[in-house]
Motif scaffolding. Structure first.
Motif, PDB file in Angstrom:
ATOM      1  N   GLU A   1      35.526  50.840 -22.018  1.00 36.24           N
ATOM      2  CA  GLU A   1      36.357  49.648 -22.157  1.00 36.24           C
ATOM      3  C   GLU A   1      36.168  49.050 -23.550  1.00 36.24           C
ATOM      4  O   GLU A   1      35.053  48.962 -24.053  1.00 36.24           O
ATOM      5  CB  GLU A   1      35.991  48.620 -21.095  1.00 36.24           C
ATOM      6  N   CYS A   2      37.264  48.657 -24.157  1.00 38.66           N
ATOM      7  CA  CYS A   2      37.211  48.076 -25.502  1.00 38.66           C
ATOM      8  C   CYS A   2      37.135  46.554 -25.369  1.00 38.66           C
ATOM      9  O   CYS A   2      38.118  45.903 -25.026  1.00 38.66           O
ATOM     10  CB  CYS A   2      38.445  48.486 -26.309  1.00 38.66           C
TER      11      CYS A   2
ATOM     12  N   ASN B   1      37.701  53.582 -38.672  1.00 38.68           N
ATOM     13  CA  ASN B   1      36.276  53.840 -38.466  1.00 38.68           C
ATOM     14  C   ASN B   1      36.072  54.922 -37.414  1.00 38.68           C
ATOM     15  O   ASN B   1      35.178  55.779 -37.549  1.00 38.68           O
ATOM     16  CB  ASN B   1      35.564  52.560 -38.046  1.00 38.68           C
ATOM     17  N   PHE B   2      36.906  54.890 -36.371  1.00 36.99           N
ATOM     18  CA  PHE B   2      36.820  55.923 -35.332  1.00 36.99           C
ATOM     19  C   PHE B   2      37.039  57.305 -35.923  1.00 36.99           C
ATOM     20  O   PHE B   2      36.260  58.235 -35.679  1.00 36.99           O
ATOM     21  CB  PHE B   2      37.852  55.648 -34.234  1.00 36.99           C
TER      22      PHE B   2
ATOM     23  N   ALA C   1      26.651  63.422 -29.686  1.00 32.17           N
ATOM     24  CA  ALA C   1      27.255  62.436 -30.593  1.00 32.17           C
ATOM     25  C   ALA C   1      28.775  62.597 -30.632  1.00 32.17           C
ATOM     26  O   ALA C   1      29.525  61.615 -30.639  1.00 32.17           O
ATOM     27  CB  ALA C   1      26.665  62.592 -31.991  1.00 32.17           C
ATOM     28  N   LEU C   2      29.238  63.852 -30.634  1.00 31.25           N
ATOM     29  CA  LEU C   2      30.680  64.113 -30.644  1.00 31.25           C
ATOM     30  C   LEU C   2      31.340  63.550 -29.384  1.00 31.25           C
ATOM     31  O   LEU C   2      32.383  62.890 -29.459  1.00 31.25           O
ATOM     32  CB  LEU C   2      30.932  65.613 -30.751  1.00 31.25           C
TER      33      LEU C   2
ATOM     34  N   PHE D   1      34.578  59.131 -26.571  1.00 34.49           N
ATOM     35  CA  PHE D   1      34.711  58.104 -25.541  1.00 34.49           C
ATOM     36  C   PHE D   1      34.902  56.709 -26.125  1.00 34.49           C
ATOM     37  O   PHE D   1      35.208  55.774 -25.384  1.00 34.49           O
ATOM     38  CB  PHE D   1      33.500  58.131 -24.598  1.00 34.49           C
ATOM     39  N   TRP D   2      34.708  56.558 -27.423  1.00 36.16           N
ATOM     40  CA  TRP D   2      35.018  55.276 -28.056  1.00 36.16           C
ATOM     41  C   TRP D   2      36.505  54.944 -27.971  1.00 36.16           C
ATOM     42  O   TRP D   2      36.881  53.780 -27.922  1.00 36.16           O
ATOM     43  CB  TRP D   2      34.631  55.301 -29.540  1.00 36.16           C
ATOM     44  N   LEU D   3      37.343  55.980 -28.013  1.00 35.93           N
ATOM     45  CA  LEU D   3      38.789  55.771 -28.109  1.00 35.93           C
ATOM     46  C   LEU D   3      39.321  55.189 -26.806  1.00 35.93           C
ATOM     47  O   LEU D   3      39.372  55.873 -25.784  1.00 35.93           O
ATOM     48  CB  LEU D   3      39.493  57.095 -28.423  1.00 35.93           C
ATOM     49  N   PRO D   4      39.764  53.941 -26.795  1.00 34.38           N
ATOM     50  CA  PRO D   4      40.217  53.308 -25.552  1.00 34.38           C
ATOM     51  C   PRO D   4      41.651  53.711 -25.204  1.00 34.38           C
ATOM     52  O   PRO D   4      42.440  54.111 -26.065  1.00 34.38           O
ATOM     53  CB  PRO D   4      40.126  51.812 -25.864  1.00 34.38           C
ATOM     54  N   LYS D   5      41.973  53.557 -23.931  1.00 33.45           N
ATOM     55  CA  LYS D   5      43.310  53.911 -23.464  1.00 33.45           C
ATOM     56  C   LYS D   5      44.383  53.041 -24.096  1.00 33.45           C
ATOM     57  O   LYS D   5      45.525  53.486 -24.256  1.00 33.45           O
ATOM     58  CB  LYS D   5      43.383  53.781 -21.941  1.00 33.45           C
TER      59      LYS D   5
END
Length: 370
Positions: free
Chosen positions: A35-36, A44-45, A118-119, A124-128
């Motif tokens: 969740e963001c 940055n992503f 790490a990859l 998983f940083w990328l939010p929907k």
């Protein structure tokens, strides 16, 4: 036996690494994004993701190189042992592998695992809310890297000797190729949706060209001497199109061409008018991509039903399905932000073209049944 069991197995770290990478691959395929809670920085992503991919590729290369050369014996086997040299060559290498550089392998496996984790973490940083279509593209690319890593580790673990086999070369190259494709990934949801539309434009074009080529190559062996009224006396009717079949196909092609034109116009609208500044705009783009992906499969189904012997019931069903999909594409397009005032005209025109071609096909089908 007890002495043998006390020897560190150099493959233990690799087996543990294999299980970890395989589990992470499955989590990437099926897991949900985080969740963001704050502002998401897309630049940055991508910067962090690119570095993670580069590191993963390097770690895979290091591991592959380590297991592509004869091992350096540890001090335990440094002194000549005549009994050892009397063993078969394969057993000799297997024993050396168990003695050699266990700590080196464990250290490299640990570094490899950290880069892989790490990859997955960065993915998983990328939010929907940045776009489902974009996230699918990144997910598929990330999962492909992990699939390549799993294959590489499996080959290394399964190899009886430390030699650079063709399978190991192929697997290493597969990891490189999977990592390299990140350079070509769309960087926002507009670009991701545009890639989906462009791909489907190509698929529809291919289907049309295939049908046109089949029509050009198909020859009725009795067409020059018999009329359609004599169709019942012809042989091998399952292998060619009658004149009435060709008329039906022509009208079906009209609907297929209208579908292709719609996808091309929609692609242009997304390219010129698509926006990703708000979650609403991003969601509208996802809706366009999702419905557009249904066009090509429906055209394929219609095309298959048109090959001889023509199944007219299947043709009618598939024509109606394609028309429904196209009406949905046009309806979602018209209510989305990509449809500006100048675009309304082509949406209405193609909506009329879909209706016209559908009515023509249904008329031909009903006439043939009467």
């Amino acid at each position: 036996m007890s002495a043998d069991n006390s020897i560190p197995d150099v493959l233990v770290p690799l087996r543990n690494l294999f299980n970890c990478v395989k589990s992470t691959r499955d989590r990437v395929r099926d897991g949900e994004s985080n969740e963001c809670s704050g502002t998401f920085c897309m630049s940055n992503f991508w910067e962090t993701l690119d570095q993670a991919v580069k590191t993963t590729s390097q770690e895979a290369t290091k591991l592959s190189l380590m297991f592509s050369r004869p091992p350096v014996p540890s001090e335990q086997v440094h002194q000549p042992n005549p009994g050892l040299y009397q063993l078969p060559m394969r057993l000799t290498f297997d024993l050396i592998r168990r003695f050699f550089s266990f700590q080196e392998c464990a250290k490299l496996a640990d570094s490899f695992q950290k880069s892989a984790l790490a990859l997955s973490t960065v993915y998983f940083w990328l939010p929907k809310n940045q776009g489902i279509t974009l996230r699918r593209a990144v997910r598929d690319a990330t999962a492909e890297v992990f699939e390549g890593l799993v294959q590489l580790l499996d080959v290394i673990i399964s190899s009886p000797l430390q030699s650079l086999s063709q399978d190991q070369l192929t697997s290493t190259g597969g990891v490189w190729a999977a990592c390299d494709q990140f350079k070509e990934l769309p960087k926002d949801n507009r670009s991701a949706v545009l890639a989906v539309l462009t791909s489907n434009v190509g698929l529809v074009k291919d289907a049309l060209e295939e049908m046109e080529q089949a029509l050009a190559e198909s020859q009725d062996p009795f067409g020059d001497i018999l009329d359609d009224d004599d169709m019942d006396v012809r042989g091998n009717q399952d292998t060619y199109w009658s004149q009435s079949d060709r008329q039906l196909i022509c009208q079906c092609q009209g609907l297929m061409k209208a579908s292709g034109a719609c996808l091309r116009k929609l692609s242009s609208a997304v390219r010129n008018n698509g926006r990703v500044e708000t979650e609403e705009n991003i969601a509208q783009l996802d809706d366009l991509a999702d419905v557009a992906k249904d066009v090509s499969p429906n055209i394929d189904d219609l095309t298959l039903s048109l090959y001889p012997p023509v199944d007219r019931c299947a043709v009618e069903e598939n024509v109606c399905k394609l028309a429904v999909v196209m009406k949905k594409v046009l309806g979602i397009t018209r209510t989305s932000h990509v449809c500006l005032e100048p675009d309304v005209s082509w949406v209405e025109f193609l909506d009329g073209a879909v209706n016209h071609n559908l009515e023509k096909v249904q008329s031909l089908l009903h006439d043939s049944n009467s």
